[in-house]
Design an enzyme around this catalytic site. Structure first.
Site: not given
Length: 692
Positions: A577, A530-531, A558, A378-380, A581
């Site tokens: 996190d 990512t969104g 996801k 997950d990016k963020t 997720d």
């Protein structure tokens, strides 16, 4: 970080339960009983004590043995010498052999035959034959071999339990992190020293330089660098300031701070880590199931071999040798090393993981990490910090880049918007400050204030549209480049003129590049989800070298992306996190939660990184491969040597003058156990720091 399970490893007063004086934790004993039933209720001190007493009593048994006297050419004869064997041998059998006898009975009752039942059968046959000889019913001097056999078995089990105890030291180390006392600050500002266990939520405590934080909390006053290596595995101290969260057991290295307690007892992160370590060390695995089946199979092989041996030697007219061979077969085939092979590697790997900031909730997840094909980040908050940073400034000819940053930070100083905070941080880092007055928020457009006698405004494209402004041609190239990357662009306006612009992006974690490079080196595919808009995702992916990107993904979709990767035949790890997720973490072959994330994400994962360092994923794969390799080596050795040992013990080469006394069989069995233990200890040489 907060972790919650249904098990407890800490007392209500905020202390992780400490082991007793001999290094044996009662709770760990229960775990060992469940996973390593041969030692139910036993511990290091008991085996040590029984070994020394058995060894002491075995010395006269050996010295008065006619066989030994013949070997070394001496003779002994004194009144009552004939009672040495029956009296001392009976004591050694009943007292020294008691753990094996009771363990064998338990295995028989549970219909789960294993090492204890084999040992019990071997020493019972040896004792019966020896006593029959002392009563002149039989002709076999066997007391000294019985004593040596039991002593060697006790020594092997003592060393095994000692090794397991050392592996369990992770819990003891966690307990040692908590101070016994804390300096509580009273309402009148005075401090008093109180037991750490008496702290409650809301208390204010003083943590002095070099002192341990007594409970989880938030800093209210002071700044310090905290040594969090024992919790997160991160070797460098972490700077903390008012408002930052601190964890019980960490150390203020250079300055004192005041902390408001937010969690005590079982609710602290340290207690949660203790529970996870205990669960991981007690949890089963596919390899352990294989070892248990092999041990049970070996019991039946040994029993069958013993029966065949007894019949064969009886048919050739040598009942004495039949007894010797049967006892040797039962001893040499004892699956002692087999029983130690997996529990020891399991305990060691769990302890190593905890010391390096990897918390194992599910051992099957660790095992599966060895065969991963792709890691989906997950990016963020995982590859990025989840907070914006200024990546560039541009100024019109009438100004400079430094002026743009300085004035924009002054205008944004009173704003709570995340982008405003990022601009202020950038100016603070540059050491360039200005003062603003008459601050005003322009709803939906931006903010404005007076700086150095001029009226300035900072805002996005909406601000320009409201004021019917256009960007100067000198700024166009920079702004277009930022826009293509998906960066947020804010403009600095003076009166009715755009005099500069700033670009902001979610800050990439500096360690994320190292993590992705390391994953590529070990042949894993890296995917980012990512969104965010596609251009934002593509920019981050290009910076990091990500192989594939899923952008503009809704939270509920996801898990579907995980399934899509799995549909290609890939084994996937999901690293995230956030609350959104959790479904993806649960759907993945291996779910890895970043420890700073939400409780929901943590509960959905099989593995947890106590820090937010994505390099920990490489450490997980490294540990999984090393643990599997050691387990396989141990299983191969523990089971394989019996292929040669059992026929030798049965006397298959007696015709060639090759014989194996029972005591030698016991020594070889113990040597096999030592080989397994030493090989498992080599796990400690695996370097997990920073995903090495």
């Amino acid at each position: 970080m907060a972790t919650h399970t249904d098990h407890t490893a800490s007392t209500g007063n905020g202390h992780v339960e400490r082991p007793d004086h001999d290094g044996h934790d009662p709770d760990v004993a229960a775990n060992e009983q469940a996973g390593h039933g041969a030692h139910a209720g036993h511990h290091v001190e008991m085996f040590r004590r029984r070994f020394w007493w058995s060894l002491l009593l075995t010395v006269p048994l050996v010295a008065t043995s006619h066989m030994v006297m013949d070997w070394f050419g001496y003779s002994l004869d004194f009144p009552g010498m004939g009672l040495v064997g029956p009296v001392l041998g009976t004591f050694v059998f009943l007292w020294g052999g008691w753990p094996f006898l009771t363990g064998g009975v338990q295995e028989a009752k549970a219909r789960q035959p294993g090492m204890m039942l084999l040992i019990a059968m071997a020493i019972t046959v040896a004792y019966g034959a020896s006593m029959a000889t002392s009563l002149d019913w039989f002709d076999l001097d066997f007391w000294w071999e019985l004593g040596a056999l039991i002593s060697i078995m006790l020594l092997g089990h003592w060393q095994e339990m000692k090794a397991l105890g050392q592996a369990q030291d992770a819990l003891a180390a966690l307990a040692a992190l908590l101070p016994d006392e804390a300096d509580r600050i009273n309402a009148d500002g005075s401090t008093e020293t109180v037991p750490a266990g008496s702290l409650t939520v809301g208390d204010l405590v003083l943590v002095r330089s070099g002192g341990h934080v007594p409970a989880d909390g938030d800093i209210t006053e002071g700044e310090a660098e905290l040594d969090e290596s024992m919790i997160t595995g991160e070797s460098r101290p972490v700077a903390k300031a008012p408002g930052d969260h601190v964890v019980a057991g960490t150390i203020a290295t250079d300055s004192s701070i005041r902390v408001e307690v937010t969690a005590v007892g079982d609710d602290t992160a340290l207690a949660g880590i203790g529970r996870l370590v205990a669960e991981a060390q007690a949890s089963g695995s596919r390899t352990q199931v294989l070892a248990d089946r092999a041990a049970a199979l070996l019991f039946y092989v040994a029993t069958t071999s013993a029966v065949i041996t007894a019949i064969a030697w009886s048919l050739v007219g040598d009942p004495n040798e039949a007894v010797v061979r049967v006892v040797t077969v039962l001893v040499i085939s004892c699956p002692h090393a087999l029983g130690l092979a997996i529990p020891l590697t399991t305990s060691l790997s769990s302890a190593m993981a905890a010391r390096n900031g990897i918390l194992i909730k599910d051992r099957l997840a660790l095992e599966a990490s060895r065969t991963l094909d792709a890691v989906l980040f997950d990016k963020t908050g995982t590859l990025t910090k989840g907070q914006h940073t200024v990546i560039g400034t541009a100024a019109a000819p009438s100004s400079t880049n430094d002026d743009v940053l300085r004035i924009a930070a002054a205008v944004e100083a009173d704003s709570e918007h995340p982008l405003a905070r990022a601009i202020v941080r950038a100016a603070d880092d540059a050491g360039d400050h200005a003062q603003a007055t008459d601050f005003r928020s322009i709803t939906g457009r931006g903010v404005e204030a007076t700086v150095d006698g001029g009226r300035f405004a900072v805002g996005g494209p909406a601000l320009l549209r409201q004021r019917d402004l256009t960007t100067p041609a000198e700024l166009t190239d920079d702004i277009d480049a930022w826009t293509r990357r998906g960066a947020a662009v804010l403009y600095l306006v003076r009166d009715s003129t755009v005099i500069g612009a700033l670009a902001l992006e979610d800050e990439i974690r500096p360690e994320a590049r190292e993590a992705i490079e390391a994953l590529h080196r070990i042949g894993r595919r890296v995917v980012m989800i990512t969104g965010d808009a596609q251009q934002v995702a593509d920019a981050v992916a290009a910076d990091l070298g990500v192989d594939e990107v899923f952008a503009e993904v809704l939270p509920e979709d996801k898990a579907n992306k995980v399934a899509e990767l799995q549909g290609r035949g890939l084994k996937v790890a999901m690293v995230g996190d956030g609350v959104n997720d959790a479904p993806a973490l649960a759907r993945a072959d291996v779910g890895i939660a970043i420890g700073a994330g939400t409780d929901v994400a943590i509960e959905s994962a099989g593995l947890i990184l106590a820090s937010s360092d994505p390099r920990g994923v490489v450490s997980i794969i490294t540990l999984a491969k090393a643990t599997y390799r050691k387990s396989l080596q141990n299983l191969t050795w523990a089971a394989g040597y019996n292929i040669i040992a059992i026929p030798l013990a049965a006397g298959a080469l007696q015709w060639a003058g090759v014989s194996m006394p029972p005591a030698v069989g016991a020594i070889l069995m113990s040597v096999s156990t030592i080989v397994v233990a030493l090989n498992a200890q080599l796990l400690r040489r695996v370097d997990l720091r920073s995903g090495s």
